[in-house]
Each structure stands twice: as structure tokens, then as C-alpha cells.
Design a protein around this motif. Structure first.
Motif, short mmCIF file in Angstrom:
data_model
loop_
_atom_site.label_atom_id
_atom_site.label_comp_id
_atom_site.label_asym_id
_atom_site.label_seq_id
_atom_site.Cartn_x
_atom_site.Cartn_y
_atom_site.Cartn_z
N ASN A 153 0.82 -1.20 0.00
CA ASN A 153 0.00 0.00 0.00
C ASN A 153 0.86 1.26 0.00
O ASN A 153 1.72 1.44 -0.82
N GLU A 154 0.64 2.15 1.01
CA GLU A 154 1.31 3.43 1.01
C GLU A 154 2.80 3.30 1.19
O GLU A 154 3.56 4.13 0.73
N GLU A 155 3.26 2.25 1.88
CA GLU A 155 4.68 2.11 2.11
C GLU A 155 5.45 1.76 0.84
O GLU A 155 6.65 1.88 0.79
N SER A 156 4.73 1.31 -0.19
CA SER A 156 5.41 0.97 -1.43
C SER A 156 5.72 2.20 -2.27
O SER A 156 6.37 2.09 -3.29
N TYR A 157 5.26 3.34 -1.86
CA TYR A 157 5.54 4.57 -2.57
C TYR A 157 6.76 5.24 -1.95
O TYR A 157 6.99 5.16 -0.75
N GLN A 158 7.51 5.93 -2.77
CA GLN A 158 8.66 6.67 -2.30
C GLN A 158 8.54 8.11 -2.74
O GLN A 158 8.08 8.39 -3.84
N ASP A 159 8.98 9.01 -1.90
CA ASP A 159 8.94 10.43 -2.22
C ASP A 159 10.14 10.76 -3.08
O ASP A 159 11.20 11.12 -2.61
N THR A 160 9.94 10.61 -4.41
CA THR A 160 10.99 10.85 -5.41
C THR A 160 12.29 10.20 -5.02
O THR A 160 13.36 10.80 -5.06
N LYS A 168 0.49 12.79 -6.47
CA LYS A 168 0.73 13.71 -5.35
C LYS A 168 -0.06 13.23 -4.13
O LYS A 168 -1.26 12.95 -4.22
N HIS A 169 0.64 13.18 -3.00
CA HIS A 169 0.00 12.74 -1.76
C HIS A 169 0.56 13.58 -0.61
O HIS A 169 1.78 13.61 -0.39
N ASN A 170 -0.34 14.26 0.09
CA ASN A 170 0.07 15.13 1.21
C ASN A 170 1.13 16.14 0.77
O ASN A 170 2.17 16.33 1.42
N ASP A 171 0.87 16.79 -0.39
CA ASP A 171 1.75 17.82 -0.94
C ASP A 171 3.14 17.29 -1.29
O ASP A 171 4.10 18.07 -1.40
N ARG A 172 3.27 15.99 -1.48
CA ARG A 172 4.53 15.41 -1.91
C ARG A 172 4.30 14.59 -3.18
O ARG A 172 3.28 13.92 -3.31
N TRP A 173 5.26 14.67 -4.09
CA TRP A 173 5.16 13.87 -5.31
C TRP A 173 5.78 12.50 -5.05
O TRP A 173 6.96 12.40 -4.69
N LEU A 174 4.98 11.46 -5.23
CA LEU A 174 5.42 10.10 -4.97
C LEU A 174 5.66 9.37 -6.28
O LEU A 174 4.89 9.51 -7.24
N VAL A 175 6.71 8.57 -6.31
CA VAL A 175 7.12 7.86 -7.52
C VAL A 175 7.17 6.36 -7.21
O VAL A 175 7.70 5.95 -6.17
N GLU A 176 6.62 5.56 -8.10
CA GLU A 176 6.73 4.10 -7.98
C GLU A 176 6.71 3.47 -9.36
O GLU A 176 6.22 4.06 -10.33
N MET A 179 14.04 3.49 -11.67
CA MET A 179 13.49 4.18 -10.51
C MET A 179 14.36 5.37 -10.12
O MET A 179 13.85 6.45 -9.79
N LYS A 180 15.67 5.19 -10.14
CA LYS A 180 16.57 6.29 -9.79
C LYS A 180 16.41 7.45 -10.76
O LYS A 180 16.31 8.61 -10.34
N VAL A 181 16.40 7.15 -12.05
CA VAL A 181 16.29 8.20 -13.06
C VAL A 181 14.95 8.91 -12.97
O VAL A 181 14.86 10.15 -13.01
N ALA A 182 13.86 8.16 -12.85
CA ALA A 182 12.52 8.75 -12.77
C ALA A 182 12.40 9.64 -11.54
O ALA A 182 11.80 10.72 -11.59
N SER A 183 12.97 9.21 -10.42
CA SER A 183 12.89 10.00 -9.19
C SER A 183 13.63 11.31 -9.34
O SER A 183 13.16 12.36 -8.89
N GLN A 184 14.79 11.29 -10.00
CA GLN A 184 15.55 12.51 -10.21
C GLN A 184 14.82 13.46 -11.16
O GLN A 184 14.84 14.68 -10.98
N ILE A 185 14.17 12.90 -12.18
CA ILE A 185 13.41 13.74 -13.11
C ILE A 185 12.26 14.43 -12.38
O ILE A 185 12.02 15.63 -12.55
N VAL A 186 11.54 13.69 -11.57
CA VAL A 186 10.43 14.28 -10.82
C VAL A 186 10.94 15.34 -9.85
O VAL A 186 10.33 16.40 -9.69
N GLY A 194 8.01 21.75 -10.82
CA GLY A 194 7.25 22.89 -11.34
C GLY A 194 6.33 22.49 -12.47
O GLY A 194 5.19 22.93 -12.54
N PHE A 195 6.80 21.62 -13.36
CA PHE A 195 5.95 21.14 -14.45
C PHE A 195 4.77 20.37 -13.91
O PHE A 195 3.63 20.55 -14.36
N LEU A 196 5.00 19.50 -12.93
CA LEU A 196 3.91 18.70 -12.38
C LEU A 196 2.87 19.57 -11.68
O LEU A 196 1.68 19.26 -11.68
N ASP A 197 3.32 20.68 -11.11
CA ASP A 197 2.40 21.56 -10.39
C ASP A 197 1.69 22.56 -11.31
O ASP A 197 0.50 22.83 -11.13
#
Length: 489
Positions: free
Chosen positions: A61-68, A292-300, A353-360, A365-368
Motif C-alpha cells: 500500500n502506502e509504504e510501497s511509494y517513495q517520495d521521489t 501527489k500525496h500530502n503535498d509530496r510527489w510520490l514515484v513508484e 526508478m533512480k532516473v525517474a525519481s531525479q526527473i520528478v 514545477g511542471f507537475l504543479d
């Protein structure tokens, strides 16, 4: 390069759909590999360790998400055998500059994928209907003499993908054997019959004839039909030059009436052949999901597109006997191949995952806020952040897609060059394109903005862009020059 590295690089370059096909072929060819079914217990262990050291279980569930950030447990894992099961240690490395097939001849890439029992010829070889086949199908339903049918087949072969007849009737006539005694009038008569086929406008020799053919197939009660036929037949050049004052004067129409006639013309298709697509549709499966979850962008990673694999413990147990029989050698090779395949998948997912997290992280700004907030980004920036070579970043961003609240984008979309601003900062080319598109959308239709005017408006916002650069960005957006954008309100 070692065969393991060659395989890892190859898997890294594959798109999600190609990777799924590669995994399916590996599952079918290697009995040691099996897919983890939903709801089954899964032991996350180090796939290369001979011992039974266990890695942390995959969070749910939520623990499988990482904040970028990178999530190791998102990668496929493998169950390991207990320590002491191996009487002979399987090597972890193969000789450098050897091919995988030189060592293991049973890999998925070396086996034929067209098994006689499961080979579906239609599924694997079918393609979309071509324009010629669509027209030949209609020709077979039309009553016609053998000579006329021969002429019709020849004419259909001369029609290009846009639906236009590329050869003149004289050139078509010269292609026939003189003994057939075919005359030019016969060729023209057959062409008129073909021009009644679908799609409307097919077989035209120029744009004027194409539009007239489509107008003739409209109901007689269509409003402004006669005026549209007159415009397409006599004044198409004036329409192309946006000379509306001349059109109103020569056709004796008011501005509102001319606008409705032009709308009828614009409802036609200038390339009728494009309606028949011969290519198969291409589907996109996102590799990474961003939300976006709790004002944070999460990547998985997209778990549905990343099947979890492991070694089948029952088959792996057959290798316990320390003998050199052919069967035992085959099973040992299959086991080592399975372990390396899973390691390659892990490496691919880790890098992605590493590359996608760095891009996010870089493009928050683009996502927002959208394209106008896109920051300049090059491969070197991401390569430096994750400690990899630029060529690796190029491979991992090609044909890999990210699902965001704003849509699905290829990872390469987030990379763009920069332009200096008056305040000493930088603005990405993607942001400039978005601003140009916004300015053109809000322009006065009777007085569209020229490239020089757009450059001036950008300079007023602190973005220093030359007129030629504006023209290049405008063309990349598919926006016509100002002279062609002029239209009646």
C-alpha cells in the motif's frame, strides 16, 4: 563486456511491451523461472547469494511509494535455496567479450518463438488494411468488363497513400500493351468510376478535384453547397492566400456568408487516403507512476507492468546431485541463466526508478503548473545526480513512459535545452514553446502575431529569443506562419 552486462543493457533498452514479451519467452523456455501469482507468499532474497540471507519484505500500500526516491523492493526478486544445497558452486561471472549464446544455448533469445501448438499466424502477421486493398475490395463488388477491370487495377496502383492519382492519364495509357487497343477516353471513364469509391475524394488528380468530388457527394440540400463548389472550382488560390476581400467581391458574398462557405470547405478532407490506416496501433504502458500525496510527489514503478519472478524451488532441487550428466548440466545452466535474468531485471528497475525519481525532483514545477514551468534539463544533469554514464541515461529514457496527473509522457520529454533570460536565469525550450502556443491561441484572428512580434512579447517577459528561434519553435508546434493563420472571425 560480460554476457551478464550485455543482457542487462539489452533489457534496459526494451520498452515495457517488449520487456513483457521477453519475460514471457524466458518463462516459456526456462523451467527454473516462474511468475509470482497475486496473493501468494513471496520470499524476497538476494538472487545471487548461495546462502539463505533474506532481504526485507516488500512493503504494501502506502509504504510501497517513495517520495521521489529509489525503492529497491519494487524490483523482481527470487527465492534462494538453503545453504549447503550446492555441491558445486555455480560461477558468478562469465568470460569477458563472450556471447550469452556461446555458454547457454537454451536462452529465450535462441529458441524459436513460433511453437507449432501456439503459433497464431493471424495475430503475428496481420496488419491494418491498406488503401489499395480497400479499393480493390470495392472494385470486386463493382460490375465491370475485364478490360475496364484491368484499367481500374492499374489506376488503383497509381494512387498514393494520400488518395491522389500520381500519374497522368496519358502515362497510365502508355503502360498498357498497344495490342489491348485501350483509348484515353476509356481510362478517364474508369477513373470517374473509381472516384465514386470510398473514401470520398479518392483518385483525384489535384486538391481542386478532390474537394469537388467530396462536395458532389453531399446532399443537395446542404447549405452553401453551390457557393462552396464555385469557390473550390474557381477561387481556391485566393482562399489559400487568405485574400478574403477579393473573395467577397468576386463571389458577391458578405463576410458572414463567406465564413460559412469556408467552414463547409474546411469540413472536407484534403487527404482522403489518410483515413485508411495500414499500420497497427501502438499502445503505451507507463513504466513509472507519479502522484501527489500530502503535498509530496510520490514515484513508484508500475507493478502491473513489472511481473515478479523467482526460481522454482522444486526444479532447483533437482540440481543437488553433484554429477556431470547431461540432464544435470542442463538444469544447472538453466538455474544460472534464471538467476542472471532476474538480476538483470532488478538492475533495470533500479536504474529506471533512480532516473525517474531525479526527473520528478527536478521537474516539480511542471507537475504543479504545466509546460510553462518546465526547467532546462540535459542527460548530463541526471547522469551526475545518479552516478551513471550519459549513455545509460539515454537508454533508460528511450521508450519509457511516466504516468502523471497531467498525462503520460516519455521520459525524454522532460529534457530540453535552455535560453537565457534578462535576469541571468534560464528558461527551457519546452516552456518557451508553451508560451508561444498560448500567445498564438489568444491572438487576434484577423491580425495574427508575426514571429518578430512574438519575439518582442517574449522579450517583454525577460526571455531573450531571436526571431529565427521563434520560427523554429513555432514550426515544431505545427503552427502555420502568420500569413496563413489569418482568418475571418
Amino acid at each position: 563486456m560480460t554476457p551478464q552486462l550485455q543482457q542487462a543493457i539489452r533489457l534496459l533498452q526494451l520498452s515495457t511491451l517488449d520487456l513483457q514479451q521477453e519475460i514471457q519467452e524466458a518463462l516459456e523456455s526456462n523451467p527454473m523461472l516462474e511468475r509470482q501469482e497475486e496473493g501468494e507468499d513471496f520470499d524476497n532474497s538476494d538472487p545471487l547469494a548461495d546462502g539463505a540471507e533474506s532481504a526485507p519484505a516488500t512493503p504494501n500500500n502506502e509504504e510501497s511509494y517513495q517520495d521521489t526516491s529509489y525503492q529497491e523492493s519494487s524490483a523482481p526478486t527470487v527465492d534462494n535455496l538453503e545453504e549447503g544445497e550446492w555441491n558445486e558452486r555455480i560461477p558468478n561471472e562469465l568470460p569477458v567479450d563472450t556471447a550469452w549464446e556461446d555458454i547457454y544455448q537454451t536462452s529465450a533469445s535462441s529458441l524459436p518463438s513460433n511453437d507449432d501448438d501456439e503459433w497464431d499466424f493471424t495475430t503475428r502477421t496481420s496488419a491494418g488494411e491498406s488503401l489499395q486493398s480497400h479499393m480493390l475490395w470495392q472494385l470486386n463488388l463493382a460490375p465491370m468488363s475485364d478490360k475496364d477491370r484491368l484499367i481500374a487495377v492499374t489506376l488503383i496502383d497509381c494512387i498514393n497513400d494520400q488518395g491522389y492519382l500520381e500519374e497522368t492519364l496519358e502515362e497510365v495509357l502508355d503502360a498498357f500493351d498497344p495490342e489491348l487497343d485501350i483509348e484515353l477516353d476509356e481510362v478517364e471513364a474508369v477513373l470517374h468510376r473509381i472516384q465514386q469509391f470510398e473514401p470520398a475524394g479518392i483518385g483525384a488528380r489535384d486538391l481542386r478535384e478532390c474537394l469537388l468530388l467530396q462536395l458532389r457527394q453531399l446532399p443537395a440540400k446542404t447549405r452553401w453547397l453551390s457557393e462552396a463548389q464555385r469557390l473550390a472550382g474557381d477561387y481556391l488560390d485566393l482562399l489559400g492566400n487568405r485574400d478574403y476581400s477579393q473573395l467577397m467581391r468576386r463571389m458577391k458574398l458578405k463576410e458572414d456568408e463567406l465564413r460559412q462557405v469556408i467552414e463547409l470547405i474546411q469540413s472536407l478532407n484534403p487527404r482522403p487516403g489518410s483515413q485508411i490506416e495500414a499500420s497497427e496501433p501502438e499502445y503505451v504502458v507507463p513504466d513509472v507512476i507519479v502522484r501527489k500525496h500530502n503535498d509530496r510527489w510520490l514515484v513508484e514503478l508500475n507493478q502491473e507492468a513489472m511481473p515478479r519472478l523467482r526460481v522454482n524451488p522444486q526444479y532447483a532441487g533437482f540440481v543437488r546431485r553433484a554429477d556431470s550428466s547431461a540432464d544435470n548440466t542442463f538444469m544447472r545452466n538453466q538455474l544460472q541463466e534464471a538467476r542472471w535474468f532476474i538480476k538483470s531485471l532488478q538492475s533495470r528497475n533500479e536504474t529506471l526508478m533512480k532516473v525517474a525519481s531525479q526527473i520528478v525532483e527536478h521537474q516539480r514545477g511542471f507537475l504543479d503548473y504545466g509546460d510553462e514551468a518546465m526547467k532546462p534539463l540535459v542527460l548530463h544533469d541526471i547522469a551526475e545526480a545518479v552516478g551513471m554514464h550519459e549513455s545509460t541515461i539515454s537508454r533508460v529514457t528511450t521508450q519509457k513512459f511516466m504516468h502523471t496527473p497531467r498525462g503520460i509522457y516519455e521520459l525524454k520529454y522532460f529534457f530540453s535545452s535552455h535560453v537565457s533570460t534578462s535576469e541571468g536565469g534560464e528558461c527551457s525550450s519546452t516552456a518557451i514553446r508553451a508560451i508561444i502556443k498560448k500567445l498564438v491561441a489568444a491572438e487576434n484572428a484577423k491580425k495574427p502575431l508575426s514571429d518578430s512580434k512574438i519575439a518582442g512579447l517574449l522579450e517583454a517577459q525577460g526571455i531573450q529569443v531571436a526571431r529565427r528561434t521563434v520560427a523554429k519553435y513555432r514550426e515544431s508546434l505545427g503552427i502555420a506562419p502568420s500569413s496563413e493563420r489569418k482568418r475571418l472571425m
